[in-house]
Design a protein around this motif. Structure first.
Motif, PDB file in Angstrom:
ATOM      1  N   ARG A  79       1.204  -3.718   0.793  1.00  0.00           N
ATOM      2  CA  ARG A  79       1.568  -3.342   2.162  1.00  0.00           C
ATOM      3  C   ARG A  79       1.744  -1.834   2.309  1.00  0.00           C
ATOM      4  O   ARG A  79       2.064  -1.362   3.402  1.00  0.00           O
ATOM      5  CB  ARG A  79       2.869  -4.031   2.570  1.00  0.00           C
ATOM      6  CG  ARG A  79       2.824  -5.544   2.535  1.00  0.00           C
ATOM      7  CD  ARG A  79       1.873  -6.101   3.571  1.00  0.00           C
ATOM      8  NE  ARG A  79       2.225  -5.694   4.914  1.00  0.00           N
ATOM      9  CZ  ARG A  79       3.118  -6.330   5.680  1.00  0.00           C
ATOM     10  NH1 ARG A  79       3.741  -7.396   5.222  1.00  0.00           N
ATOM     11  NH2 ARG A  79       3.378  -5.901   6.905  1.00  0.00           N
ATOM     12  N   LEU A  80       1.547  -1.060   1.223  1.00  0.00           N
ATOM     13  CA  LEU A  80       1.783   0.379   1.261  1.00  0.00           C
ATOM     14  C   LEU A  80       0.466   1.144   1.242  1.00  0.00           C
ATOM     15  O   LEU A  80      -0.441   0.816   0.477  1.00  0.00           O
ATOM     16  CB  LEU A  80       2.635   0.822   0.065  1.00  0.00           C
ATOM     17  CG  LEU A  80       4.022   0.179  -0.075  1.00  0.00           C
ATOM     18  CD1 LEU A  80       4.729   0.724  -1.301  1.00  0.00           C
ATOM     19  CD2 LEU A  80       4.856   0.414   1.173  1.00  0.00           C
ATOM     20  N   SER A  81       0.371   2.179   2.079  1.00  0.00           N
ATOM     21  CA  SER A  81      -0.791   3.065   2.054  1.00  0.00           C
ATOM     22  C   SER A  81      -0.502   4.290   1.196  1.00  0.00           C
ATOM     23  O   SER A  81      -1.402   4.814   0.538  1.00  0.00           O
ATOM     24  CB  SER A  81      -1.160   3.503   3.476  1.00  0.00           C
ATOM     25  OG  SER A  81      -0.089   4.197   4.089  1.00  0.00           O
ATOM     26  N   ARG A  82       0.753   4.760   1.210  1.00  0.00           N
ATOM     27  CA  ARG A  82       1.158   5.894   0.378  1.00  0.00           C
ATOM     28  C   ARG A  82       2.669   5.933   0.319  1.00  0.00           C
ATOM     29  O   ARG A  82       3.354   5.253   1.084  1.00  0.00           O
ATOM     30  CB  ARG A  82       0.617   7.217   0.929  1.00  0.00           C
ATOM     31  CG  ARG A  82       1.128   7.581   2.309  1.00  0.00           C
ATOM     32  CD  ARG A  82       0.721   8.994   2.677  1.00  0.00           C
ATOM     33  NE  ARG A  82      -0.708   9.124   2.745  1.00  0.00           N
ATOM     34  CZ  ARG A  82      -1.435   8.946   3.851  1.00  0.00           C
ATOM     35  NH1 ARG A  82      -0.820   8.613   4.965  1.00  0.00           N
ATOM     36  NH2 ARG A  82      -2.721   9.102   3.856  1.00  0.00           N
ATOM     37  N   ILE A  83       3.187   6.771  -0.598  1.00  0.00           N
ATOM     38  CA  ILE A  83       4.628   6.956  -0.746  1.00  0.00           C
ATOM     39  C   ILE A  83       4.930   8.442  -0.608  1.00  0.00           C
ATOM     40  O   ILE A  83       4.297   9.269  -1.261  1.00  0.00           O
ATOM     41  CB  ILE A  83       5.128   6.437  -2.116  1.00  0.00           C
ATOM     42  CG1 ILE A  83       4.873   4.924  -2.242  1.00  0.00           C
ATOM     43  CG2 ILE A  83       6.607   6.735  -2.300  1.00  0.00           C
ATOM     44  CD1 ILE A  83       5.166   4.373  -3.622  1.00  0.00           C
ATOM     45  N   LEU A  84       5.892   8.777   0.239  1.00  0.00           N
ATOM     46  CA  LEU A  84       6.367  10.147   0.405  1.00  0.00           C
ATOM     47  C   LEU A  84       7.751  10.255  -0.217  1.00  0.00           C
ATOM     48  O   LEU A  84       8.624   9.438   0.080  1.00  0.00           O
ATOM     49  CB  LEU A  84       6.447  10.526   1.881  1.00  0.00           C
ATOM     50  CG  LEU A  84       5.152  10.590   2.688  1.00  0.00           C
ATOM     51  CD1 LEU A  84       5.468  10.971   4.128  1.00  0.00           C
ATOM     52  CD2 LEU A  84       4.187  11.577   2.075  1.00  0.00           C
ATOM     53  N   CYS A  85       7.937  11.272  -1.067  1.00  0.00           N
ATOM     54  CA  CYS A  85       9.213  11.441  -1.763  1.00  0.00           C
ATOM     55  C   CYS A  85       9.794  12.822  -1.477  1.00  0.00           C
ATOM     56  O   CYS A  85       9.078  13.823  -1.539  1.00  0.00           O
ATOM     57  CB  CYS A  85       9.030  11.298  -3.269  1.00  0.00           C
ATOM     58  SG  CYS A  85       8.435   9.690  -3.800  1.00  0.00           S
ATOM     59  N   SER A  86      11.096  12.858  -1.206  1.00  0.00           N
ATOM     60  CA  SER A  86      11.830  14.123  -1.156  1.00  0.00           C
ATOM     61  C   SER A  86      12.969  14.021  -2.154  1.00  0.00           C
ATOM     62  O   SER A  86      13.468  12.931  -2.436  1.00  0.00           O
ATOM     63  CB  SER A  86      12.368  14.382   0.250  1.00  0.00           C
ATOM     64  OG  SER A  86      13.279  13.363   0.630  1.00  0.00           O
ATOM     65  N   GLY A  87      13.384  15.166  -2.697  1.00  0.00           N
ATOM     66  CA  GLY A  87      14.432  15.151  -3.701  1.00  0.00           C
ATOM     67  C   GLY A  87      13.873  15.197  -5.116  1.00  0.00           C
ATOM     68  O   GLY A  87      12.665  15.335  -5.326  1.00  0.00           O
TER      69      GLY A  87
END
Length: 262
Positions: free
Chosen positions: A40-48
């Motif tokens: 169900r995911l197209s991409r993952i964005l991470c901060s930190g």
């Protein structure tokens, strides 16, 4: 329509992030775990800070889910990609368009139709692109004045531009397009301002619904709002449509001419 979505993870708020079969299990401090199937995911964005969870994020990239890392300002720093993917045909057609009049026309038609569609969604179905752009600016200004948020909207201008540009670049990197290519840079420029124009209006609507009081950092709240507005999906659809139109134009040029019967 694709049901795949972008997952935003504020890593500094994460208590645990682990693999669970074909999915991620994510728990924020003080909250219960959530389950996110990779399909169900197209991409993952991470901060930190990614260090405590890097192995899990690396596994996601290995499963074909691009993982992008953002600075505190929201600037895109880097991206993890699976090495087995092939570049998108879009790169080839973008490189060819500047020396092919038919591809140039297909590019212009795509851009004009895209803007017309986006403005029509906001009720502006008639007039030239410049006229509809001015109507949108007027509508945004009137709403900001009515809500008493003109100053806040001006303060968020740099953040909206950075968010739009980074979202476009992230989508292009996921397709393995080089951001150092001039035609790719033209594509980023073509999408950035229209997205900001839309985002300004959406941001005012978000604030009017109490979005300024959400948990997390202001930039993380803005990212969540961006996702809620479907802006990443707009970018994906725009890129997919451009690729199809350029490819259709180029392949039609190579098709043999049919003989005409007298």
């Amino acid at each position: 329509m694709s049901t795949r979505r972008t997952l935003l993870i504020e890593l500094d708020r994460v208590a645990s992030l682990r693999r669970d079969g074909p999915a991620l299990r994510l728990a924020l401090h003080g909250r219960s775990e959530q389950w996110f199937p990779l399909r169900r995911l197209s991409r993952i964005l991470c901060s930190g800070d990614p260090a405590p969870h890097f192995a899990t994020l690396l596994w996601c990239a290995g499963e074909g889910i691009p993982v992008s890392f953002l600075a505190a300002s929201g600037k895109l720093i880097a991206q993890l990609l699976h090495p087995g993917g092939l570049p998108s045909p879009l790169h080839h057609w973008l490189e060819a368009k500047d020396c092919d009049p038919d591809l140039q026309q297909a590019w212009q038609d795509w851009h004009d139709n895209l803007l017309a569609h986006w403005y029509a969604e906001l009720g502006m179905r008639h007039g030239t692109p410049a006229l509809r752009r001015q109507r949108l600016a007027n509508l945004t200004g009137q709403l900001a004045a009515r809500l008493g948020l003109r100053g806040q909207l001006r303060q968020y201008q740099p953040a909206l531009h950075a968010l739009a540009r980074n979202a476009i670049e992230d989508a292009l990197l996921a397709r393995r397009l080089s951001l150092f290519s001039q035609p790719v840079g033209q594509l980023v420029d073509a999408l950035e301002q229209p997205l900001v124009n839309l985002a300004q209006l959406k941001l005012l609507e978000y604030w009017s619904d109490g979005g300024r009081h959400a948990d997390g950092s202001p930039h993380a709240n803005l990212l969540r709002a961006w996702q809620g507005w479907g802006m990443d999906l707009r970018i994906e659809r725009a890129l997919r449509l451009l690729e199809q139109q350029l490819e259709r134009t180029a392949l039609f040029q190579d098709a043999p001419l049919e003989a005409h019967q007298p």
